[in-house]
Design a protein around this motif. Structure first.
Motif, PDB file in Angstrom:
ATOM      1  N   LEU A 159       0.797  -1.228   0.000  1.00 17.30           N
ATOM      2  CA  LEU A 159       0.000   0.000   0.000  1.00 17.30           C
ATOM      3  C   LEU A 159       0.832   1.282   0.000  1.00 17.30           C
ATOM      4  O   LEU A 159       0.319   2.369  -0.260  1.00 17.30           O
ATOM      5  N   LYS A 160       2.126   1.154   0.306  1.00 17.62           N
ATOM      6  CA  LYS A 160       2.958   2.360   0.533  1.00 17.62           C
ATOM      7  C   LYS A 160       3.076   3.258  -0.696  1.00 17.62           C
ATOM      8  O   LYS A 160       3.384   4.433  -0.571  1.00 17.62           O
ATOM      9  N   TYR A 161       2.854   2.691  -1.886  1.00 20.85           N
ATOM     10  CA  TYR A 161       3.001   3.517  -3.095  1.00 20.85           C
ATOM     11  C   TYR A 161       1.896   4.563  -3.208  1.00 20.85           C
ATOM     12  O   TYR A 161       2.077   5.619  -3.781  1.00 20.85           O
ATOM     13  N   ASP A 162       0.741   4.244  -2.640  1.00 20.82           N
ATOM     14  CA  ASP A 162      -0.407   5.144  -2.794  1.00 20.82           C
ATOM     15  C   ASP A 162      -0.788   5.882  -1.526  1.00 20.82           C
ATOM     16  O   ASP A 162      -1.417   6.939  -1.603  1.00 20.82           O
ATOM     17  N   PHE A 163      -0.468   5.319  -0.372  1.00 20.72           N
ATOM     18  CA  PHE A 163      -0.878   5.976   0.871  1.00 20.72           C
ATOM     19  C   PHE A 163       0.313   6.127   1.793  1.00 20.72           C
ATOM     20  O   PHE A 163       1.164   5.241   1.849  1.00 20.72           O
ATOM     21  N   ASN A 164       0.289   7.212   2.573  1.00 20.89           N
ATOM     22  CA  ASN A 164       1.312   7.349   3.605  1.00 20.89           C
ATOM     23  C   ASN A 164       0.883   6.473   4.786  1.00 20.89           C
ATOM     24  O   ASN A 164      -0.061   6.795   5.506  1.00 20.89           O
ATOM     25  N   CYS A 165       1.552   5.321   4.951  1.00 17.36           N
ATOM     26  CA  CYS A 165       1.165   4.353   5.988  1.00 17.36           C
ATOM     27  C   CYS A 165       2.146   4.439   7.159  1.00 17.36           C
ATOM     28  O   CYS A 165       3.283   4.896   7.003  1.00 17.36           O
ATOM     29  N   GLU A 166       1.710   3.972   8.303  1.00 18.23           N
ATOM     30  CA  GLU A 166       2.619   3.901   9.456  1.00 18.23           C
ATOM     31  C   GLU A 166       2.511   2.499  10.050  1.00 18.23           C
ATOM     32  O   GLU A 166       1.403   2.019  10.285  1.00 18.23           O
ATOM     33  N   TYR A 167       3.654   1.903  10.303  1.00 18.64           N
ATOM     34  CA  TYR A 167       3.677   0.571  10.914  1.00 18.64           C
ATOM     35  C   TYR A 167       3.952   0.734  12.402  1.00 18.64           C
ATOM     36  O   TYR A 167       4.860   1.465  12.794  1.00 18.64           O
ATOM     37  N   GLU A 168       3.145   0.071  13.230  1.00 20.61           N
ATOM     38  CA  GLU A 168       3.361   0.178  14.692  1.00 20.61           C
ATOM     39  C   GLU A 168       3.138  -1.180  15.332  1.00 20.61           C
ATOM     40  O   GLU A 168       2.119  -1.830  15.058  1.00 20.61           O
ATOM     41  N   GLU A 169       4.068  -1.602  16.209  1.00 16.42           N
ATOM     42  CA  GLU A 169       3.874  -2.907  16.840  1.00 16.42           C
ATOM     43  C   GLU A 169       3.978  -2.846  18.364  1.00 16.42           C
ATOM     44  O   GLU A 169       3.755  -3.831  19.045  1.00 16.42           O
ATOM     45  N   LYS A 170       4.301  -1.643  18.888  1.00 19.01           N
ATOM     46  CA  LYS A 170       4.457  -1.519  20.352  1.00 19.01           C
ATOM     47  C   LYS A 170       3.118  -1.271  21.023  1.00 19.01           C
ATOM     48  O   LYS A 170       2.229  -0.669  20.436  1.00 19.01           O
ATOM     49  N   ASP A 171       2.992  -1.698  22.287  1.00 17.64           N
ATOM     50  CA  ASP A 171       1.795  -1.426  23.117  1.00 17.64           C
ATOM     51  C   ASP A 171       0.564  -2.231  22.703  1.00 17.64           C
ATOM     52  O   ASP A 171       0.559  -2.888  21.669  1.00 17.64           O
ATOM     53  N   THR A 172      -0.469  -2.048  23.515  1.00 15.88           N
ATOM     54  CA  THR A 172      -1.728  -2.748  23.220  1.00 15.88           C
ATOM     55  C   THR A 172      -2.379  -2.083  22.013  1.00 15.88           C
ATOM     56  O   THR A 172      -2.075  -0.934  21.690  1.00 15.88           O
ATOM     57  N   ILE A 173      -3.320  -2.814  21.400  1.00 20.83           N
ATOM     58  CA  ILE A 173      -4.006  -2.245  20.236  1.00 20.83           C
ATOM     59  C   ILE A 173      -4.741  -0.966  20.655  1.00 20.83           C
ATOM     60  O   ILE A 173      -4.727   0.037  19.936  1.00 20.83           O
ATOM     61  N   GLY A 174      -5.367  -0.979  21.837  1.00 24.15           N
ATOM     62  CA  GLY A 174      -6.109   0.201  22.329  1.00 24.15           C
ATOM     63  C   GLY A 174      -5.213   1.430  22.371  1.00 24.15           C
ATOM     64  O   GLY A 174      -5.585   2.498  21.898  1.00 24.15           O
ATOM     65  N   ARG A 175      -4.019   1.267  22.921  1.00 23.26           N
ATOM     66  CA  ARG A 175      -3.082   2.404  23.006  1.00 23.26           C
ATOM     67  C   ARG A 175      -2.653   2.863  21.619  1.00 23.26           C
ATOM     68  O   ARG A 175      -2.490   4.043  21.356  1.00 23.26           O
ATOM     69  N   ARG A 176      -2.454   1.886  20.736  1.00 17.55           N
ATOM     70  CA  ARG A 176      -2.030   2.248  19.384  1.00 17.55           C
ATOM     71  C   ARG A 176      -3.148   3.043  18.681  1.00 17.55           C
ATOM     72  O   ARG A 176      -2.881   4.007  17.983  1.00 17.55           O
ATOM     73  N   TYR A 177      -4.404   2.614  18.908  1.00 18.39           N
ATOM     74  CA  TYR A 177      -5.533   3.382  18.349  1.00 18.39           C
ATOM     75  C   TYR A 177      -5.506   4.816  18.862  1.00 18.39           C
ATOM     76  O   TYR A 177      -5.688   5.757  18.113  1.00 18.39           O
TER      77      TYR A 177
END
Ligand code: GAP
Length: 519
Positions: A440-458
């Protein structure tokens, strides 16, 4: 007001905490009214530029863009009137030693009387309910009339003083209305003086006055001096426009309110060259076009208003501002000016070069008239950011309440469009998440995140205004489906990885926004 001040302070802190805006040279305690855009800020800024540029240049067959130099021949600024007249009237308070713009002090006083009128109207509307006739009330209520009379008197005196360049008369308004230093309350004022806002420097190693050049205070003059170059090389026919985005510099006397008034800022300007005599038609056309551009972003039509100028600059025959309701009140966001043939004629005179248009149909040459639209990019950034900042209470699945801070940035402008989360950092989930990221990176500015709980990442993505988050879980490895979560509704749904591109582009494609602008 105190509450709004609080919100504004929180916004400034938020902009720093999440990488939108930093003070310039912060490690040296900063430089007054100069700011740097951080990793999220630059993305938002670029998206605003893209929206403006495409709406001007791509959407109009007869508008082209240029990128002219910041440094220009010093005669440019003599011709444009900036050397002699780009001044603000300044006044110092002898007790607090603070410096103010005299015109701003007067404007704020006028606004105070307007606030009093608005309060009377609100009170009466509440008292009379359905039967309230606002127009009649404004015409007959004694307190409203008294305040309106003061507004009219200040306006008339101010306009006359400015027309006559009478600085004593400006000071007299401040004394007569007992305007006090907003910080200290003191009324011990110096005389009013004119202060030129242009920064100057020297070209090359020569130190004499001939080498003095200016940092441009507006991008418009770079367009005027290139009028003929563009008209001839682009074989442009009237009416046509030249657009430009670029830095401008002003040594502002008072630079407050964060990025609202800066000493180094960016402008997005467009000069529209027209046949003399048709300029009022085009002035109205551009007023409509520009307000449509703002409204399409969906920040709320009630947040904008036009403010026609009481006194137009010597080069203009009509001028209006589009004002936006910032946390500190309605303030100028954009200017639309009918600049007549003043600039081209001035450059013609000072350069001895003909800057005219040969009209084939009329078989004659003349100097075109110009209608200008001019918006500060940083001010537009502040418009979007201040409007987006939302603190809301949400009720969680277990019934408990939680505060959520979300930047409701129009999704077309959001710095990050899509955040991609593996549920946990193992079992092949990060690999699957990267696979999606790389697609997807060619069309959208994406961010990858793997730290913390999903709630915190949201929450972190909410705080920077990311419209979509997707979570890759163990099930995803089997069925190629992910959870897509939407920022504003917080709704979550399972979608196929193969459909992600389509789903996201259907919502964020700037084409949707640009189509709304069509006549
Ligand atoms: N060429 C016309 C011109 O420059 P202006 O009203 O002085 O007109 C146009 O400026 C716009 O530039 C303003 O409406 C505002 O958005 C932005 N602007 C002006 N001075 C600014 C400053 N010191 N800091 C940030 N933006 C500024």
């Amino acid at each position: 007001m105190a509450k709004q001040d609080d919100v504004f302070k929180k916004l400034v802190a938020h902009a720093k905490e999440y990488g939108f805006i930093f003070q310039s040279s912060e490690i040296y305690d900063g430089l007054s009214a100069v700011y740097d855009y951080g990793q999220k800020g630059v993305e938002l800024k670029n998206n605003i530029k893209e929206y403006w540029w495409k709406s001007m240049v791509y959407m109009h067959e007869n508008i082209v863009g240029i990128d002219s130099a910041i440094f220009m021949h010093p005669k440019t600024w003599k011709a444009s009137g900036h050397v002699d007249a780009f001044n603000d009237p300044l006044i110092d308070n002898k007790d607090s030693k603070k410096r103010y713009r005299a015109d701003v002090l007067i404007e704020e006083q006028r606004e105070k009387f307007q606030v009093k009128i608005n309060k009377e109207v609100a009170k009466a509307a509440k008292r009379f309910g359905e039967s309230f006739d606002k127009e009649e009330f404004l015409k007959t209520n004694q307190r409203v009339l008294a305040n309106q009379a003061k507004i009219d008197e200040i306006t008339n005196r101010y306009v006359t003083a400015m027309e006559n360049d009478d600085l004593n008369a400006i000071k007299q308004i401040i004394l007569d209305y007992e305007i006090a230093d907003p910080v200290s309350g003191s009324r011990n004022w110096t005389d009013v003086r004119q202060f030129n806002l242009m920064f100057d420097t020297r070209l090359g190693s020569v130190t004499d006055d001939a080498a003095k050049i200016y940092l441009r205070p507006e991008t418009a003059q770079g367009i005027f001096v290139n009028y003929l170059n563009v008209q001839k090389t682009g074989r442009m026919k009237l009416p046509f426009g030249i657009a430009q985005i670029g830095k401008a510099f002003r040594n502002e006397i008072v630079a407050r309110q964060f990025i609202f008034r800066m000493r180094e800022f960016e402008q997005m300007e467009m000069q529209f060259f027209v046949q003399p005599g048709t300029e009022m038609k085009w002035f109205e056309y551009w007023k409509n076009k520009r307000i449509k551009w703002h409204n399409a972003l969906g920040l709320g039509e009630e947040k904008y208003r036009f403010h026609d100028h009481d006194k137009v600059a010597h080069y203009a025959n009509a001028a209006t501002d589009i004002e936006f309701e910032f946390p500190f009140g309605f303030k100028e966001l954009e200017g639309i000016h009918s600049r007549t043939d003043f600039d081209l004629k001035q450059h013609q005179e000072h350069s001895n070069k003909k800057l005219q248009y040969f009209d084939n149909e009329k078989n004659e040459s003349y100097t075109p008239y110009v209608v200008e639209t001019s918006i500060g990019l940083d001010r537009m950034f502040l418009t979007v950011l201040s409007n987006a900042y939302t603190e809301e209470e949400i009720i969680k699945e277990n019934g408990s309440k939680e505060q959520r801070l979300v930047l409701k940035i129009p999704i077309f402008l959001a710095p990050i469009k899509l955040a991609i989360f593996p549920l946990i950092k193992k079992d092949g989930l990060p690999e699957k998440a990267h696979e999606i990221y790389n697609k997807l990176k060619y069309d959208f500015n994406c961010e990858y995140e793997e730290k913390d709980t999903i709630g915190r990442r949201y929450r972190r993505q909410d705080a920077i205004g990311t419209p979509f988050c997707i979570t890759i879980d163990h099930q995803s490895l089997e069925d190629n489906m992910v959870t897509l979560r939407e920022r504003d509704t917080m709704k979550q749904e399972r979608v196929a990885i193969d459909d992600l591109h389509k789903i996201v582009s259907q919502r964020i494609d700037m084409k949707i926004l640009l189509k709304e602008l069509e006549d």
